[in-house]
Design an enzyme around this catalytic site. Sequence first.
Site, mmCIF file in Angstrom:
data_model
loop_
_atom_site.group_PDB
_atom_site.id
_atom_site.type_symbol
_atom_site.label_atom_id
_atom_site.label_comp_id
_atom_site.label_asym_id
_atom_site.label_seq_id
_atom_site.Cartn_x
_atom_site.Cartn_y
_atom_site.Cartn_z
ATOM 1 N N CYS A 164 0.807 -1.224 0.000
ATOM 2 C CA CYS A 164 0.000 0.000 0.000
ATOM 3 C C CYS A 164 0.839 1.272 0.000
ATOM 4 O O CYS A 164 0.312 2.346 -0.258
ATOM 5 C CB CYS A 164 -0.935 0.017 1.204
ATOM 6 S SG CYS A 164 -2.013 -1.405 1.262
ATOM 7 N N HIS B 283 -3.622 7.043 2.578
ATOM 8 C CA HIS B 283 -3.948 5.680 2.145
ATOM 9 C C HIS B 283 -5.256 5.273 2.822
ATOM 10 O O HIS B 283 -5.490 5.600 3.987
ATOM 11 C CB HIS B 283 -2.820 4.728 2.539
ATOM 12 C CG HIS B 283 -3.165 3.292 2.325
ATOM 13 N ND1 HIS B 283 -3.715 2.841 1.145
ATOM 14 C CD2 HIS B 283 -3.068 2.210 3.139
ATOM 15 C CE1 HIS B 283 -3.925 1.537 1.249
ATOM 16 N NE2 HIS B 283 -3.550 1.129 2.445
ATOM 17 N N ASN C 274 -10.084 -0.767 0.494
ATOM 18 C CA ASN C 274 -8.638 -0.526 0.444
ATOM 19 C C ASN C 274 -8.116 -1.037 -0.900
ATOM 20 O O ASN C 274 -8.080 -2.238 -1.130
ATOM 21 C CB ASN C 274 -7.979 -1.264 1.619
ATOM 22 C CG ASN C 274 -6.465 -1.149 1.612
ATOM 23 O OD1 ASN C 274 -5.862 -0.626 0.674
ATOM 24 N ND2 ASN C 274 -5.844 -1.635 2.669
HETATM 25 N N1 ACO Z 1 -16.963 -9.572 10.457
HETATM 26 C C1 ACO Z 1 -17.275 -9.837 11.732
HETATM 27 N N2 ACO Z 1 -16.343 -10.082 12.677
HETATM 28 C C2 ACO Z 1 -15.038 -10.062 12.309
HETATM 29 C C3 ACO Z 1 -14.658 -9.792 10.978
HETATM 30 C C4 ACO Z 1 -15.682 -9.543 10.034
HETATM 31 N N3 ACO Z 1 -15.414 -9.247 8.739
HETATM 32 N N4 ACO Z 1 -13.302 -9.826 10.916
HETATM 33 C C5 ACO Z 1 -12.853 -10.109 12.148
HETATM 34 N N5 ACO Z 1 -13.902 -10.258 13.002
HETATM 35 C C6 ACO Z 1 -13.881 -10.541 14.421
HETATM 36 C C7 ACO Z 1 -12.601 -11.209 14.872
HETATM 37 O O1 ACO Z 1 -12.674 -12.609 14.647
HETATM 38 C C8 ACO Z 1 -12.585 -10.869 16.353
HETATM 39 O O2 ACO Z 1 -13.445 -11.725 17.033
HETATM 40 P P1 ACO Z 1 -13.083 -12.263 18.503
HETATM 41 O O3 ACO Z 1 -13.035 -11.031 19.353
HETATM 42 O O4 ACO Z 1 -14.219 -13.191 18.816
HETATM 43 O O5 ACO Z 1 -11.743 -12.924 18.378
HETATM 44 C C9 ACO Z 1 -13.198 -9.471 16.400
HETATM 45 O O6 ACO Z 1 -13.903 -9.310 15.153
HETATM 46 C C10 ACO Z 1 -12.177 -8.363 16.551
HETATM 47 O O7 ACO Z 1 -11.123 -8.560 15.630
HETATM 48 P P2 ACO Z 1 -9.921 -7.546 15.516
HETATM 49 O O8 ACO Z 1 -8.990 -8.009 14.427
HETATM 50 O O9 ACO Z 1 -9.300 -7.285 16.863
HETATM 51 O O10 ACO Z 1 -10.703 -6.216 15.028
HETATM 52 P P3 ACO Z 1 -10.158 -4.768 14.809
HETATM 53 O O11 ACO Z 1 -10.998 -3.813 15.537
HETATM 54 O O12 ACO Z 1 -8.680 -4.682 15.010
HETATM 55 O O13 ACO Z 1 -10.467 -4.517 13.264
HETATM 56 C C11 ACO Z 1 -9.274 -4.491 11.148
HETATM 57 C C12 ACO Z 1 -9.856 -5.359 12.284
HETATM 58 C C13 ACO Z 1 -10.403 -3.776 10.462
HETATM 59 C C14 ACO Z 1 -8.572 -5.413 10.163
HETATM 60 C C15 ACO Z 1 -8.282 -3.457 11.730
HETATM 61 O O14 ACO Z 1 -7.424 -4.075 12.645
HETATM 62 C C16 ACO Z 1 -7.452 -2.772 10.660
HETATM 63 O O15 ACO Z 1 -7.945 -2.021 9.851
HETATM 64 N N6 ACO Z 1 -6.116 -2.960 10.709
HETATM 65 C C17 ACO Z 1 -5.206 -2.249 9.817
HETATM 66 C C18 ACO Z 1 -5.236 -2.714 8.408
HETATM 67 C C19 ACO Z 1 -4.309 -1.850 7.587
HETATM 68 O O16 ACO Z 1 -3.856 -0.787 7.997
HETATM 69 N N7 ACO Z 1 -3.935 -2.242 6.417
HETATM 70 C C20 ACO Z 1 -3.065 -1.315 5.665
HETATM 71 C C21 ACO Z 1 -2.136 -1.947 4.907
HETATM 72 S S1 ACO Z 1 -2.900 -2.980 3.694
HETATM 73 C C22 ACO Z 1 -1.683 -3.371 2.545
HETATM 74 O O17 ACO Z 1 -0.553 -3.053 2.677
HETATM 75 C C23 ACO Z 1 -2.068 -4.277 1.384
#
Ligand code: ACO
Length: 318
Positions: free
Chosen positions: A114, A245, A275
């Site tokens: 990214c 981004h 994204n």
């Molecule tokens: N729907 C429902 N529940 C979900 C989903 C979904 N799509 N995905 C995960 N969950 C659940 C998980 O299993 C977890 O459940 P649990 O508590 O029972 O274990 C719960 O939701 C919380 O999961 P987390 O991963 O802790 O959720 P978080 O609030 O961190 O959000 C996310 C996840 C959206 C991926 C976030 O962490 C994020 O955006 N991270 C950064 C991503 C990023 O910056 N990418 C940039 C680079 S991309 C590139 O370079 C190609």
Amino acid sequence: MIYSKILGTGSYLPKRILTNADLEKMVDTTDAWIVERTGIKQRHLAAPDENAVTLAEEAGRAALDAAGVKPAEIEMIIVASTTPQMVFPSTACLLQDRFGIAGCPAFDLNATACAGFMYGFSIADQYIKTGAIKNALVIGSELMSRIVDWNDRSTCVLFGDGAGAVVLGASSEPHVLSTHLHADGTHKDVLYLPLGTSKTPSLETVKMTGNALFKLAVNKLGDLFDETLAANHIQKSEVDWLVPHQANIRIIQAMAKKLSLPMDRVTITLDKQGNTSSASIPLALDAAVRDGRIKRGQLLMMEGFGGGLAWGSALVRY
Ligand code: ACO
């Protein structure tokens, strides 16, 4: 002194739209979860006959038109893509062939995920600043839909396909003020695509430790803003626009807060596009330029962050 200037921007989004409601039928997720955790409502998906080259060509031609620059005047083509049409020839070479401008350097940046667009932008800026070239075409083109696991709800809801492009050209006035690039391979495990032609013949999908990546993004980008502003002796109050981004609305909100910018001074496309990795910054820039929000003379902070880790910024007087 020679500076580089954004002469024109362009973008392309595939026609097909996949909404959160569509995803509810594919994996165990809800529209509410996706919107609350990411801000994403829908994303575009490429058609089977589209690829990184066709998307890049659409965005590239739009940027050239906007810039009033002919393909023959381009002296460097850089395509950032984690999803190239082929390992080689590069997407940039295949595009160069379509433009009929053989001769100028053309290459892909595919290892910076990214952050790829910021890397390409910085490289083109350096070549223009030294007087080595006058015009460069920098494109981010991604088909993330081809490398995500559509059974993995923690990643498949995040990504989309698209391409964005800028034409950078030489100027005697200061426009691109500085660019800043970083990488830290110690965080190689938080986001990766274990697909290497020398490693495995099987197709792999994106693996991500989302919450660790979230924290790293907020910390690294915060430091990057400080570095970028200090390098130009500029106060954050002078920044007119954040062009980030588009990974997660919560990361973007934290970044806007760091710059004390209200959200209406931040270009947001992730609600409609998800994204799109290295395409997301030029896509967001193009949207705000074309609808007249971003105006000539305004100060833009552009930033990208992705697997590697790799991250980078540019401070631009548009
Ligand atoms: N729907 C429902 N529940 C979900 C989903 C979904 N799509 N995905 C995960 N969950 C659940 C998980 O299993 C977890 O459940 P649990 O508590 O029972 O274990 C719960 O939701 C919380 O999961 P987390 O991963 O802790 O959720 P978080 O609030 O961190 O959000 C996310 C996840 C959206 C991926 C976030 O962490 C994020 O955006 N991270 C950064 C991503 C990023 O910056 N990418 C940039 C680079 S991309 C590139 O370079 C190609």
